[in-house]
Design a protein around this motif. Structure first.
Motif, PDB file in Angstrom:
ATOM      1  N   GLN A  14     187.427 121.058  86.087  1.00  0.00           N
ATOM      2  CA  GLN A  14     187.199 121.419  87.487  1.00  0.00           C
ATOM      3  C   GLN A  14     185.969 120.663  88.014  1.00  0.00           C
ATOM      4  O   GLN A  14     185.982 120.125  89.113  1.00  0.00           O
ATOM      5  N   ASP A  18     185.530 116.518  90.475  1.00  0.00           N
ATOM      6  CA  ASP A  18     184.621 116.236  91.591  1.00  0.00           C
ATOM      7  C   ASP A  18     183.850 114.944  91.326  1.00  0.00           C
ATOM      8  O   ASP A  18     183.698 114.100  92.199  1.00  0.00           O
ATOM      9  N   TYR A  21     186.221 111.947  91.684  1.00  0.00           N
ATOM     10  CA  TYR A  21     186.590 111.667  93.072  1.00  0.00           C
ATOM     11  C   TYR A  21     185.396 111.111  93.857  1.00  0.00           C
ATOM     12  O   TYR A  21     185.551 110.226  94.698  1.00  0.00           O
ATOM     13  N   ARG A  22     184.179 111.603  93.571  1.00  0.00           N
ATOM     14  CA  ARG A  22     182.987 111.050  94.242  1.00  0.00           C
ATOM     15  C   ARG A  22     182.819 109.570  93.898  1.00  0.00           C
ATOM     16  O   ARG A  22     182.458 108.764  94.737  1.00  0.00           O
ATOM     17  N   LEU A  25     185.379 107.654  96.011  1.00  0.00           N
ATOM     18  CA  LEU A  25     185.064 107.629  97.446  1.00  0.00           C
ATOM     19  C   LEU A  25     183.881 106.737  97.767  1.00  0.00           C
ATOM     20  O   LEU A  25     183.758 106.235  98.882  1.00  0.00           O
ATOM     21  N   PHE A  34     191.448 106.184 100.486  1.00  0.00           N
ATOM     22  CA  PHE A  34     191.308 107.638 100.610  1.00  0.00           C
ATOM     23  C   PHE A  34     190.945 108.081 102.023  1.00  0.00           C
ATOM     24  O   PHE A  34     190.584 109.226 102.242  1.00  0.00           O
ATOM     25  N   MET A  39     191.757 116.402 101.437  1.00  0.00           N
ATOM     26  CA  MET A  39     190.912 116.395 100.252  1.00  0.00           C
ATOM     27  C   MET A  39     191.347 117.421  99.200  1.00  0.00           C
ATOM     28  O   MET A  39     191.351 117.127  98.010  1.00  0.00           O
ATOM     29  N   ASP A  40     191.719 118.608  99.644  1.00  0.00           N
ATOM     30  CA  ASP A  40     192.139 119.623  98.677  1.00  0.00           C
ATOM     31  C   ASP A  40     193.348 119.135  97.875  1.00  0.00           C
ATOM     32  O   ASP A  40     193.426 119.320  96.662  1.00  0.00           O
ATOM     33  N   ILE A  43     192.215 116.415  95.356  1.00  0.00           N
ATOM     34  CA  ILE A  43     191.515 116.995  94.204  1.00  0.00           C
ATOM     35  C   ILE A  43     192.531 117.568  93.217  1.00  0.00           C
ATOM     36  O   ILE A  43     192.429 117.355  92.011  1.00  0.00           O
ATOM     37  N   THR A  51     193.931 115.679  83.578  1.00  0.00           N
ATOM     38  CA  THR A  51     194.486 116.578  82.563  1.00  0.00           C
ATOM     39  C   THR A  51     195.550 115.854  81.740  1.00  0.00           C
ATOM     40  O   THR A  51     195.560 115.909  80.506  1.00  0.00           O
TER      41      THR A  51
ATOM     42  N   THR B  50     197.509 124.949  84.925  1.00  0.00           N
ATOM     43  CA  THR B  50     196.724 123.921  85.625  1.00  0.00           C
ATOM     44  C   THR B  50     197.363 123.440  86.922  1.00  0.00           C
ATOM     45  O   THR B  50     196.660 123.182  87.884  1.00  0.00           O
ATOM     46  N   ARG B  70     190.968 129.520  93.738  1.00  0.00           N
ATOM     47  CA  ARG B  70     189.822 129.692  94.631  1.00  0.00           C
ATOM     48  C   ARG B  70     189.615 131.176  94.930  1.00  0.00           C
ATOM     49  O   ARG B  70     190.576 131.940  94.940  1.00  0.00           O
ATOM     50  N   ARG B 303     187.907 116.808 108.465  1.00  0.00           N
ATOM     51  CA  ARG B 303     188.037 115.857 107.345  1.00  0.00           C
ATOM     52  C   ARG B 303     186.735 115.101 107.109  1.00  0.00           C
ATOM     53  O   ARG B 303     186.320 114.877 105.978  1.00  0.00           O
ATOM     54  N   GLN B 306     184.183 117.488 105.554  1.00  0.00           N
ATOM     55  CA  GLN B 306     184.527 117.748 104.155  1.00  0.00           C
ATOM     56  C   GLN B 306     184.060 116.608 103.261  1.00  0.00           C
ATOM     57  O   GLN B 306     183.436 116.809 102.226  1.00  0.00           O
ATOM     58  N   ARG B 307     184.373 115.396 103.695  1.00  0.00           N
ATOM     59  CA  ARG B 307     184.026 114.224 102.900  1.00  0.00           C
ATOM     60  C   ARG B 307     182.512 114.052 102.793  1.00  0.00           C
ATOM     61  O   ARG B 307     181.974 113.815 101.709  1.00  0.00           O
ATOM     62  N   PHE B 310     180.927 116.811 100.688  1.00  0.00           N
ATOM     63  CA  PHE B 310     181.313 116.613  99.285  1.00  0.00           C
ATOM     64  C   PHE B 310     180.453 115.515  98.660  1.00  0.00           C
ATOM     65  O   PHE B 310     179.905 115.676  97.568  1.00  0.00           O
ATOM     66  N   LEU B 311     180.305 114.407  99.397  1.00  0.00           N
ATOM     67  CA  LEU B 311     179.483 113.302  98.873  1.00  0.00           C
ATOM     68  C   LEU B 311     178.004 113.698  98.808  1.00  0.00           C
ATOM     69  O   LEU B 311     177.258 113.201  97.979  1.00  0.00           O
ATOM     70  N   SER B 315     180.373 121.219  95.860  1.00  0.00           N
ATOM     71  CA  SER B 315     181.557 121.076  95.014  1.00  0.00           C
ATOM     72  C   SER B 315     182.822 121.343  95.824  1.00  0.00           C
ATOM     73  O   SER B 315     182.811 122.116  96.786  1.00  0.00           O
ATOM     74  N   SER B 316     183.915 120.683  95.447  1.00  0.00           N
ATOM     75  CA  SER B 316     185.158 120.828  96.213  1.00  0.00           C
ATOM     76  C   SER B 316     185.633 122.275  96.195  1.00  0.00           C
ATOM     77  O   SER B 316     186.248 122.739  97.149  1.00  0.00           O
TER      78      SER B 316
END
Lengths: 120, 329
Positions: A14, A18, A21-22, A25, A34, A39-40, A43, A51, B50, B70, B303, B306-307, B310-311, B315-316
């Protein structure tokens, strides 16, 4: 024991997704692929990819992989971009505690996905 | 010997209940396996917790089957069928769309040149979490989604509706009067407060009528006793697009851990920060340690937020977004 299990299984991945993906990006060689993606959803897909290539439980098929990338073929998606993904994959796994020989093994498995990603 | 007692089969220790049908589970059988054995169509993928393709909703599912989901999904009883080994009977949701209910308009108040604050009184019970959204049904059958800014304890549903040029539903609702009936259905959406860590910093960023869900989420967190800091950043093109400022100031005065900031792209006065909303929000947030973000507004800005967040390090799993999409004509 699979590499997936040795690296800590689902909770560890998990956080790893992240990190992975960072890296993608912020890498100018691939970041444009991208733009405007959910985004969800990304991920979730990348977690499934990490996995799968580490031997964990993933419902991952070549058909899904083709479908997820076909809209990028006209945008110039090529071998050099797959190389970047494999590079970041290795760095992410090393940070997670994988050994060099594990990474080589994973890279080989990721390599087998190349033809689906590029639609060959 | 009492034939009645011996003839009756033993009560199954585990079972699932779905649309009036009870399916007993054998020892060590997951909900997914039970459904498949009973011939009920159930999507699945990795069967190892998963891929999340087998996600279902039920009442109090086993904690293990919710582990990787979540917090908002967990709070609504979602779980992974392949990981669920219930003790007792697990009641599954039918998965059908909610039925429309009637509401009565309590008020339509213009709060900005193109935004109305609409208060609806539901005539039936309507359970929701502030920040979720509902569909408003137009008499023609068209429907539009609006986020809920009020709390269940307010007993009214507060919506912020921006009038869209030639917008069928938004123009219609702006012209409704007190006492008129409007049908709604819902709630929907995964953008709401879950009280799983009262010390977490909450960062709420939204543009335009993205304020509505954020206002609901902030008030909900405060009323539930949230202790960590709550920072709400409302963005708009220019100062006159930012609405309900007196109400926001009053709320911030009432609650010491709430801070409200305003951000515009141009013509900032002393009351607003000027710049791109994502950059201003990151600057105002300071540390992003142990932070959960809620991001609301038009899809494009959400969007971007979010990006950028996140950067910047969130955390997502700690980002909850509600992108508004325009209705298809």
């Amino acid at each position: 024991m699979t590499l997936y299990e040795r690296l800590g299984g689902e909770p560890a991945f998990q956080a790893a997704v992240d990190d992975f993906y960072r890296r993608m990006l912020t890498d100018e060689r691939v970041s444009r692929f991208f733009d405007n993606v959910d985004m969800d959803g990304q991920i979730a897909k990348q977690k499934a990819f990490l996995t799968y290539v580490t031997g964990g439980p993933a419902a991952y098929t070549g058909k899904d992989m083709r479908k997820a990338h076909e809209h990028l073929w006209s945008k110039g998606l090529g071998d050099e971009h797959v190389d970047v993904v494999i590079e970041h994959l290795g760095a992410t796994l090393i940070d997670l505690g994988a050994k060099a020989e594990d990474v080589a093994e994973v890279a080989e498995l990721a390599e087998s996905v190349r033809k689906d990603v590029l639609g060959r | 010997m009492n034939p009645d007692r011996t003839a009756r089969p033993a009560e199954p220790s585990s079972a699932i209940h779905l649309k009036g049908r009870t399916i007993p589970l054998a020892a060590g059988e997951s909900v997914l396996e039970g459904l498949e054995r009973a011939g009920i169509e159930a999507p699945s993928g990795c069967r190892a917790g998963t891929c999340c393709k087998c996600m279902l909703q039920g009442e109090d599912p086993p904690a293990m089957s919710q582990r990787s989901l979540r917090p908002t999904l967990r709070a609504q009883g979602f779980f992974l069928a392949c990981q669920a080994y219930p003790i007792g009977t697990l009641e599954l949701s039918s998965g059908e769309a909610p039925e429309p209910i009637d509401t009565v308009i309590q008020s339509v108040e213009a709060v900005a040149p193109d935004v109305a604050r609409i208060l609806l009184r539901p005539e039936d019970s309507f359970a929701f979490r502030p920040g979720q959204y509902l569909d408003v049904l137009h008499p023609s059958g068209a429907l539009r989604s609006y986020s809920i800014a009020s709390l269940p304890s307010d007993q009214v549903l507060e919506l912020h509706v921006r009038r869209i040029a030639n917008g069928l539903v938004s123009s219609w609702i702006h012209e409704q009067n007190e006492g008129q009936r409007v049908q709604i259905r819902g709630p929907f959406g995964q953008c709401f407060h879950v009280a799983d860590d009262e010390q977490k910093r909450l960062l709420l960023v939204g543009a335009g009528t993205g304020l509505a869900p954020l206002l609901g989420i902030a008030r909900d967190a405060l009323e539930q006793g949230h202790k960590g800091s709550i920072k709400l950043v409302h963005g708009g093109l220019q100062p006159d697009r930012l609405y309900m400022r007196p109400q926001l100031s009053e709320l911030a005065e009432t609650w010491p851990n709430l801070e409200v900031e305003h951000c515009v792209l141009r013509e900032a006065t002393e009351q607003e920060h000027e710049g791109p909303l994502d950059q201003v929000a990151i600057r105002l947030a300071g540390s992003l340690e142990n932070t959960r973000a809620f991001l609301c507004g038009d899809a494009e800005i959400v969007r971007l937020l979010q990006r950028s967040l996140f950067l910047a390090g969130i955390s997502s799993a700690e980002m909850f977004a509600d992108p508004f999409s325009p209705a298809s004509p």
